[in-house]
Design an enzyme around this catalytic site. Structure first.
Site, PDB file in Angstrom:
ATOM      1  CG  HIS A  97      -2.055  -1.048   1.002  1.00 44.10           C
ATOM      2  ND1 HIS A  97      -2.907  -0.562   0.160  1.00 44.10           N
ATOM      3  CD2 HIS A  97      -2.573  -1.769   1.850  1.00 44.10           C
ATOM      4  CE1 HIS A  97      -3.944  -1.524   0.422  1.00 44.10           C
ATOM      5  NE2 HIS A  97      -3.771  -2.393   1.369  1.00 44.10           N
ATOM      6  CB  CYS A 147      -2.149   3.855  -4.191  1.00 37.65           C
ATOM      7  SG  CYS A 147      -3.066   2.545  -4.956  1.00 37.65           S
TER       8      CYS A 147
END
Length: 319
Positions: A97, A147
């Site tokens: 992440h 991301c």
């Protein structure tokens, strides 16, 4: 091609098992990349450090397992940079992440960060400091399949940047993103402190192991006082304002994977000859577009390194 001494790598895969943020393909990504590094790029397996949270999935810890906490990732990267000499090739592959941290109200924009398994954020400022510590002649390539990974080396020159094109994607996947608000909420439950200042929570939770961005805020400006062309090379899985995809087994019809990691490995498999950093990113963009993903990998590095051979591939041989 310039002489290469050592080839060193740190590979980090975070699946966040048994949490609401669980991903599926991140460990597969770095395990597969380790094989590529050894077979194609001549890395010695003993010079590759692999950090994953696989043991957390079963709850069976081991003293030999190094979890990808913020402290452990930074320690591995710092060790790698300290070992580096002129003509060494350093590589960091992160799959997990990412998030964006809002800058203070008087400043515009966001700072990019990766999210280790313990939420001890590693920011673009930390990566900038690592790059600044490189000995002259060594190179440090970062591939971040996460991301908001565009710009993860703060102030690095953009070579392949944002695309205005947006495809309408019908794919079903999980974004490798934890919103800032969710990170703040998680850290607040740990500290019990009622504040929206994320730096306060990180310093309370992790002390001296928190990001330099929060530990010594004045350092951020000092790092850029003498900024010049350097040997940092960032291949980001997407633009700073985009998400990167994680495909799970049911949706991908087989092994789980991160879309960008998989695209890069596919490009390398289909092109046995030497590729420049720019070529790897542009080819990965085409693979993702053909597969229907709405994410645009970017390249940040000096002009010279944009055309330099990806990981200084020693010779052309099939992968």
């Amino acid at each position: 091609m310039a002489k290469v001494n050592k080839r060193l790598a740190v590979l980090v895969g975070c699946n966040y098992p048994n949490t609401q943020y669980e991903l599926h393909g991140c460990i597969n990504d770095v395990v597969a990349m380790k094989d590529v590094l050894v077979k194609r790029f001549g890395f010695d397996p003993t010079n590759i450090e692999l950090l994953t949270d696989a043991s957390a999935a079963t709850g069976e810890g081991s003293s030999s397992v190094v979890l990808p906490t913020g402290e452990n990732i930074k320690a591995a990267l710092s060790k790698m940079v300290r070992q580096a000499e002129a003509a060494d090739v350093l590589y960091f592959h992160y799959s997990g992440h990412g998030t964006r941290i809002p800058k203070p109200a008087h400043l515009f924009g966001h700072d990019e960060a990766i999210v280790p398994c313990d939420f001890n954020l590693i920011t673009d400022v930390d990566f900038r400091q690592l790059v600044n510590q490189l000995p002259k002649g060594a190179s440090f390539t970062i591939l971040s399949d996460s991301c908001h990974s565009g710009g993860l080396i703060d102030k690095e020159k953009e070579q392949i940047g944002p695309s205005t094109y947006r495809a309408a994607s019908s794919l079903s996947y999980k974004a490798k993103n934890i919103p800032f608000e969710s990170i703040l909420e998680h850290l607040t439950t740990l500290t019990g402190i009622n504040t929206s200042d994320i730096g306060t929570h990180l310093l309370e939770s992790f002390g001296a192991n928190a990001s330099l961005k929060f530990l010594t805020p004045q350092l951020e400006s000092e790092l850029f006082d003498f900024l010049k062309a350097d040997e940092g090379i960032l291949l980001s899985g997407c633009q700073a304002d985009e998400t990167s995809a994680d495909m799970n087994p049911m949706e991908s019809g087989g092994k789980a994977y991160g879309a960008f990691s998989n695209a890069v490995q596919r490009v390398l498999k289909e092109n046995s000859g030497r590729l420049s950093n720019k070529e790897v990113v542009m080819m990965a963009r085409k693979v993702l577009e053909a597969q229907g993903f709405d994410q645009h990998p970017c390249l940040y590095c000096s002009d010279e390194n944009a055309d330099a051979t990806f990981l200084c591939q020693p010779e052309a041989k099939p992968y």
